[in-house]
Design a protein around this motif. Structure first.
Motif, short mmCIF file in Angstrom:
data_model
loop_
_atom_site.label_atom_id
_atom_site.label_comp_id
_atom_site.label_asym_id
_atom_site.label_seq_id
_atom_site.Cartn_x
_atom_site.Cartn_y
_atom_site.Cartn_z
N LEU A 180 59.28 60.99 31.70
CA LEU A 180 60.73 60.67 33.57
C LEU A 180 60.54 59.91 33.50
N ILE A 181 61.23 59.03 33.78
CA ILE A 181 60.45 57.28 34.84
C ILE A 181 61.97 57.16 35.46
N TYR A 182 61.21 57.09 37.27
CA TYR A 182 61.99 56.04 38.23
C TYR A 182 61.33 55.01 38.39
N GLU A 183 63.67 54.62 38.79
CA GLU A 183 62.69 53.08 39.11
C GLU A 183 62.77 52.82 40.59
N GLN A 184 62.36 53.03 42.24
CA GLN A 184 62.53 52.57 42.90
C GLN A 184 63.63 51.81 43.49
N GLN A 185 63.37 50.86 43.01
CA GLN A 185 64.99 49.38 43.77
C GLN A 185 66.37 49.29 42.98
N LYS A 186 66.22 50.51 41.99
CA LYS A 186 67.23 51.19 41.23
C LYS A 186 67.82 51.82 41.99
#
Length: 536
Positions: free
Chosen positions: A255-261
């Protein structure tokens, strides 16, 4: 009981197994020896007169040169002996190998976690980590939430001690240590942070991507939650490509999460917690099943070494390594600065000539970078090493290499490359304990054995680490971190082979989940990536 030992017939020095006062006399190899100085156990004396420039041999290899005259029975020190090692330019012969008797081991199994790609884990870990240091705080928040609510770590005796100091009560009302009541059955939730991913040269980020991909691909990991900021050097795409390069058939949940999005921190963390909890519940359903010993990739590590490490713990681990190689397993010997001086032996043991050449190239490049930085491999022994009898790098290296046994070298890998071949693998890492164990886990080690003469608490977040003491005094003094005592070898109570078999039995028990190593019980989760480049 022996009081003095010479390791190899061609050696011109011997190791004291007990303390000797100045003037003590012994008969060794049918010759009288008088100790000219007070000599502590683990330290070395000259067996013949040594003149300035004379070579010093130990383990049958060149480990130094005399820079002052040393009389027979004289103590070797950093003042009268300096580092010197044999210059290796290539293969001089192909070493033959007689494997140990494996009749008692070839059909042995351990209980492990079988992964879709055929690898087998000795642990079942869900791993949280960031691609860049900017996400460390969010990882720490997630760690606090999961560990507290999943009851992995109830208050320790030291927390309770402070609690009672803050709020004094009567003796009957003192807070008591509680046993944790874990929510899950097989899964462990682990968290790692680091200081990389941005700010350095691009090669650093690429190496970090390979290392983190190796952690996710390690059979001890069931799946992972990955946090990205968005603008860093180590982009999500770089991490995914690194993972695909290691394992094109990768099938674990990541599971990968990108904070700026994702907007606010609260929105992101809420999503991560919900998604990760559901994935962790599924991973918790995986059960241990029998697996052959060939599925063990065993990291071989030493740290806080002393003058006994190379004659007890390391050669015993080397024998266990040889058994593992013979049954199709994959021992991993790393710490390239601590192989300085034994290159010729390792080169001659390489099955493939290309691996022999690559090993020498990696060693030369590494040493050049060290020299360019104003240091050198000859400065490798630490103050603790020197205090306990390891006075040159070549002397330390000759003993450290004994962990790798005598089996053929089937592969030579650079940092971040993944172990795929059975047999002894050489992996380029620093000599630093944590950087080396970090790298071996990233290259697929599902077990690590760590020998020590002085004691060290090092562990790893995904791979069980077993500690072996070179001497019984350490095992008694630091019993909370030592799993296996190799001291009986020094006392003549056990042979190297018996001690090696005892180690392998312990490895199987830890790999099967029957017992937890001391590093696991202490929740020692050390993780330090090797930063090869410079910051920009």
């Amino acid at each position: 009981m022996k009081t003095l030992i010479k390791i190899h017939p061609t050696d011109n020095i011997a190791i004291a197994l007990v303390d000797f006062a100045a003037g003590s006399e012994v008969v060794f190899e049918e010759r009288p020896i008088t100790f000219l100085e007070k000599t502590k156990a683990k330290h070395k004396i000259a067996l013949d007169d040594l003149n300035v420039g004379d070579a010093v041999y130990m383990y049958g290899v060149l480990v130094g040169k005399a820079v002052k005259p040393i009389k027979k029975g004289g103590l070797l020190t950093t003042e009268n002996v300096k580092h010197q090692s044999h210059v290796t330019t290539g293969k001089t012969e192909t070493t033959s190998w007689v494997p140990p008797d494996i009749s008692a081991w070839k059909d042995r199994t351990f209980m492990g976690y079988h992964r879709p790609d055929g690898q087998v884990g000795t642990a079942n870990v869900w791993l949280f980590f960031p691609l860049v240091f900017c996400e460390n705080r969010n990882i720490e928040v997630l760690k606090e939430v999961f560990e507290k609510e999943l009851a992995y770590h109830r208050p320790t005796k030291h927390q309770l001690m402070l609690r009672n100091l803050l709020k004094p009560t009567s003796g009957s009302e003192l807070a008591k240590e509680e046993e944790p009541e874990g929510f899950f059955n097989t899964i462990e939730v682990k968290f790692i942070t680091h200081q990389g991913g941005c700010g350095g040269i691009r090669q650093d980020s690429q190496l970090l991507a390979k290392l983190l991909a190796g952690y996710v691909n390690n059979p001890n990991v069931a799946g992972a939650t990955v946090l990205s900021l968005g603008c860093q050097n180590l982009q999500i795409d770089i991490f995914k490509k690194a993972l695909e390069a290691i394992n094109p058939d990768f099938q674990k949940p990541v599971l990968i999460y990108e904070q700026q999005k994702m907007g606010t921190v609260e929105e992101m963390l809420s999503t991560i917690i919900k998604d990760s909890f559901e994935a962790i519940k599924k991973a918790d359903q995986i059960q241990r099943q029998p697996a052959p010993l060939s599925k063990i990739k065993l990291g071989l590590e030493c740290g806080g070494s002393d003058g006994f490490s190379g004659i007890s713990a390391n050669p015993a681990l080397g024998y266990a390594s040889d058994i593992l190689s013979a049954v199709g397993g994959s021992p991993i010997l790393s710490e390239f600065p601590e192989l300085c001086g034994v290159e010729q032996e390792l080169v001659n043991r390489c099955v493939d000539d290309a691996d022999a050449a690559r090993f020498l190239e990696l060693m030369r490049d590494y040493e050049k970078s060290v020299v360019d930085a104003g240091s050198g491999f000859d400065m490798n022994p630490s103050p603790g090493n020197i205090k306990d009898g390891l006075i040159t790098d070549a002397m330390k290296s000759a003993g450290a290499a004994k962990k790798g046994g005598t089996s053929p070298v089937t592969a030579v890998l650079d940092y971040g490359e993944y172990v795929t071949k059975p047999g002894l693998n050489l992996l380029c890492t620093p000599g630093n304990d944590v950087e080396s164990t970090t790298a071996m886990a990233g290259s697929g080690a599902n077990m690590i054995v760590f020998t020590t003469g002085l004691g060290t608490p090092t562990g790893n977040p995904i791979t069980p680490v077993i500690k072996v003491s070179s001497n019984s005094e350490l095992a008694a003094k630091m019993s909370d971190i030592i799993d296996v005592d190799a001291g009986p070898v020094i006392k003549g109570e056990k042979t190297i082979e018996e001690m090696g078999e005892e180690m392998l039995e312990y490895i199987i028990k830890v790999a099967s989940g029957e017992i937890k190593s001391k590093a696991m019980l202490l929740n020692q989760n050390d993780f330090i990536p090797w930063k090869r480049g410079v910051s920009l």
